[in-house]
Design an enzyme around this catalytic site. Structure first.
Site, PDB file in Angstrom:
ATOM      1  N   SER A 279      12.479   1.322   3.446  1.00 21.89           N
ATOM      2  CA  SER A 279      11.244   0.849   4.068  1.00 21.89           C
ATOM      3  C   SER A 279      11.408  -0.640   4.334  1.00 21.89           C
ATOM      4  O   SER A 279      12.096  -1.338   3.582  1.00 21.89           O
ATOM      5  CB  SER A 279      10.050   1.081   3.139  1.00 21.89           C
ATOM      6  OG  SER A 279       8.900   0.395   3.604  1.00 21.89           O
TER       7      SER A 279
ATOM      8  N   TYR B 279       6.481  -0.414  -5.781  1.00 23.31           N
ATOM      9  CA  TYR B 279       7.143   0.379  -4.734  1.00 23.31           C
ATOM     10  C   TYR B 279       8.079  -0.506  -3.920  1.00 23.31           C
ATOM     11  O   TYR B 279       9.227  -0.128  -3.655  1.00 23.31           O
ATOM     12  CB  TYR B 279       6.088   1.018  -3.830  1.00 23.31           C
ATOM     13  CG  TYR B 279       6.658   1.787  -2.662  1.00 23.31           C
ATOM     14  CD1 TYR B 279       7.164   3.063  -2.842  1.00 23.31           C
ATOM     15  CD2 TYR B 279       6.674   1.236  -1.384  1.00 23.31           C
ATOM     16  CE1 TYR B 279       7.684   3.782  -1.765  1.00 23.31           C
ATOM     17  CE2 TYR B 279       7.178   1.942  -0.305  1.00 23.31           C
ATOM     18  CZ  TYR B 279       7.685   3.219  -0.501  1.00 23.31           C
ATOM     19  OH  TYR B 279       8.209   3.921   0.568  1.00 23.31           O
TER      20      TYR B 279
END
Length: 300
Positions: free
Chosen positions: A147, A160
């Site tokens: 990501s 995260y």
């Protein structure tokens, strides 16, 4: 020869030239779209997930296996089964993942550790399992779904982001270590994707909330920090980049997905005194933007 066959060239002990892919987190979203896309290109796809059974559409087109990426013995067993059944493994797509949202102070350390085990250690475990076979064959592709948040963090999803940052570093090291072996390693870096990711993350927002983080929780609850709203890419767009990384003759090290992903990815070159206000601004503004977006019926 098609791109799909090029990645799987070399034959196997069974005399079958069909390339073989192992995909984690394939029950839905990016994983399911990737499994479908590779199956459409003639690959034999092993679609895996911790949740079984997989959707009927995948069961009809793929070979499905239960797989918990944090279980090293199960990872090794599944890879051995694939090689025993097909004589090869041409591509590993590490897609399994989830988010534990909340300010760092409020996230339970055990929850953060389990998340890290999936995002990072699970990837390492599967890479170790497939690499002997790929190295012996002289070819292979490892595609790690990361990501842009691994490079530019957002308040409220710090653990995260930390896991994705670790995945970025692990992948970079692996790519360099495997140079000249015939095994290529790539990162696919979307920003937000239109999946059930945000809903699952919000279900984990059930702990005590420190009052000092009211703005952060508001952005998580009512803004676009978790789902991105209209900025989210379709799973199929991410799958397209994964397929490119798995099949093109000369894969790139990184595949950002979408214009906004390119923008977010490059904001990390800015000094912290400029980055920090941008991140805080996005969370606050996205609350108002989301409210207006919903009033307009979700139209662009």
């Amino acid at each position: 020869m098609s791109d799909g066959n090029r990645a799987g060239a070399g034959g196997d002990a069974h005399g079958d030239e069909t390339p073989v892919a192992l995909i984690t987190g394939a029950a839905s979203g990016i994983g399911a779209a990737t499994a479908t896309a590779l199956a459409d290109r003639g690959w034999r796809v092993y679609a895996t997930d911790i949740e079984m059974p997989l959707p009927e559409e995948l069961r009809e087109r793929c070979t499905c296996r239960e797989l918990d990426v944090t279980d090293a013995e199960q990872c090794e067993r599944v890879v051995e089964e694939i090689v025993d059944e097909t004589g090869r493994i041409d591509a590993l797509v590490n897609n399994a993942g989830y988010a534990v949202p909340g300010p760092i102070e409020d996230v339970d350390p055990e929850d953060a550790r389990r998340q890290f085990d999936v995002l990072v250690h699970g990837v390492g475990t599967l890479c170790r399992a497939v690499l002997p076979e790929m190295r012996a064959a002289g070819h292979g592709r490892i595609v790690n779904v990361s990501s842009v948040l691994g490079m530019s963090t957002v308040p409220g999803v710090g653990t995260y982001c930390a896991g994705k940052a670790a995945l970025e570093s692990l992948t970079d090291a692996l790519r360099i270590e495997l140079r000249d072996t015939g095994v290529d390693v790539s990162l696919v870096e979307p920003a937000w994707v239109d999946t059930g990711f945000a809903d699952g993350a919000r279900e984990r927002l059930d702990g005590d909330r420190t009052d000092a983080y009211g703005d952060t929780y508001a952005a998580l609850d009512r803004g676009w920090v978790l789902e991105g709203g209209p900025l989210a890419a379709d799973p199929e767009a991410v799958a397209e980049r994964i397929v490119a990384a798995a099949t093109t003759a000369s894969p790139r090290a990184r595949y950002p997905v979408g214009t906004f992903a390119h923008f977010v990815r490059w904001t990390h070159i800015l000094p912290a005194r400029l980055q920090d206000p941008i991140q805080r601004w996005f969370g606050r503004v996205s609350i108002t933007a989301n409210r207006l977006y919903q009033r307009l019926g979700g139209l662009p």
